[in-house]
Design an enzyme around this catalytic site. Structure first.
Site: not given
Ligand code: 13P
Ligand code: G3H
Ligand code: ZN
Length: 316
Positions: A48, A81, A103, A133, A180, A211, A256
């Site tokens: 990310s 990401d 995104d 997205e 989350g 997610g 998460t």
């Molecule tokens: P979670 O928060 O459910 O792990 O989702 C992660 C995600 O979508 C990263 O892009």
């Molecule tokens: O969707 C987001 C991912 O869980 C990455 O989270 O932006 O805190 O690294 P972050």
């Molecule tokens: Zn995501």
């Protein structure tokens, strides 16, 4: 070996989903590679914007290159990401990423298409694929009216138009999940009705589910028992992953859950050994636990055991 998500999706489509796991440091990276090798799964490493700036963006690249040498049999893609436009261009230019996500889902439909199209043109010129997205991921509260909740989900008709006009290679869809640890307040779950309509409009096109952490209750309880305060956390039922894969989901994002493993290991370690202040023992334990977690997740995704077939496909 770093490969394109395009190849991985071709192999997985309709049969299983590839796990897309976020990394921030070397312990996560080691656990991730070990878990995927133990379960013989292809995988996607996600980075990310926040992870790129946690230390220095070059640090994660170097760690991944090292892991690639340490685990020469691993087959994986490296993916940005939730990129914004500038970060996407930076990753495209770097030559390291095999795919980027743009995104712009928070923008209106036309702006989302325009931004995504620009990134697609820049990425495709360098042989890099793009995930975009459409729709709004968000926690669905039980008291929210169905029509209000539905308005945030990906519109299947718009999805078809979006893909055609933006030229993206895969599409992240909002089908009831959120990022989350607090995804659902009641018995809500994945909206397979919406997913199925999207697949009908876009047959054979790779879909992505963000997610998707399961937020295992045992993990949450152990964290709370060791001093944490994560109350009411709830995630996606991992037994639904295979059904999602049959409906065209080829990439399932999980971050998460890995953070929960990290928190549980470290909280329990220091609660049980309050006199300890060495970072390596809990770090080692985390790597082993994370590897176990990844292998278990890959079983649920159906990607476990697919590595030999993926390698064969790549060679042929
Ligand atoms: P979670 O928060 O459910 O792990 O989702 C992660 C995600 O979508 C990263 O892009
Ligand atoms: O969707 C987001 C991912 O869980 C990455 O989270 O932006 O805190 O690294 P972050
Ligand atoms: Zn995501």
């Amino acid at each position: 070996m770093i490969v394109s998500t395009k190849k991985l999706f071709e192999h997985a489509y309709g049969k299983y989903a590839i796990g897309a796991y976020n990394i921030n440091n070397l312990e996560q990276t080691m656990g991730l590679f070990r878990g995927n090798m133990d379960s013989q799964a292809p995988f996607i490493i996600q980075i990310s914007k926040g992870a790129r700036s946690y230390t220095d963006k070059r640090m994660l690249e170097a760690i991944i290159r090292a892991a690639d040498e340490i685990f020469p049999d691993a087959v994986f893609a490296v993916h940005l990401d939730h990129g914004d436009e500038q970060t996407a261009y930076d990753c495209i230019e770097s030559g390291f990423y095999s795919s980027v996500m743009i995104d712009a889902s928070h923008e209106d439909f036309e702006t989302n298409i325009a931004i995504t199209r620009r990134v697609v043109d820049a990425a495709h010129a360098k042989g890099i694929v793009v995930e975009a997205e459409l729709g709004m991921l968000g926690g669905v509260e039980e008291h929210v009216a169905v029509s209000e909740a539905d308005a945030k989900l990906t519109d299947p008709d718009q999805a078809k138009e979006f893909v055609e006009r933006s030229g993206c290679d895969s599409l992240a869809c909002a089908i009831g999940t959120s990022h989350g640890a607090f995804k659902f307040s009641g018995n809500q779950g994945l909206r397979f009705d919406v997913l199925s309509q999207i697949q009908n409009r876009l047959p054979g096109f790779p879909l992505v589910m963000h997610g998707s952490s399961s937020v295992p209750q045992e993990e949450v309880e152990r964290i709370n028992a060791a001093g944490g305060q994560i109350k009411g956390a709830k995630g996606v039922d991992a037994d639904q992953f295979k059904r999602a894969a049959e409906l065209g989901v080829t990439k399932i994002n999980i971050d998460t859950d890995g953070r929960l493993v990290w928190t549980r290991v470290h909280r329990e370690f220091f609660a049980n050994k309050p006199e300890n202040f060495d970072l390596r023992p809990p770090g080692k334990e985390f790597m082993a636990e994370y590897a176990k977690f990844i292998a278990g997740k890959n079983e649920k995704l159906g990607s476990a055991g697919q590595l030999p077939a993926v390698k064969k496909m790549l060679q042929g």
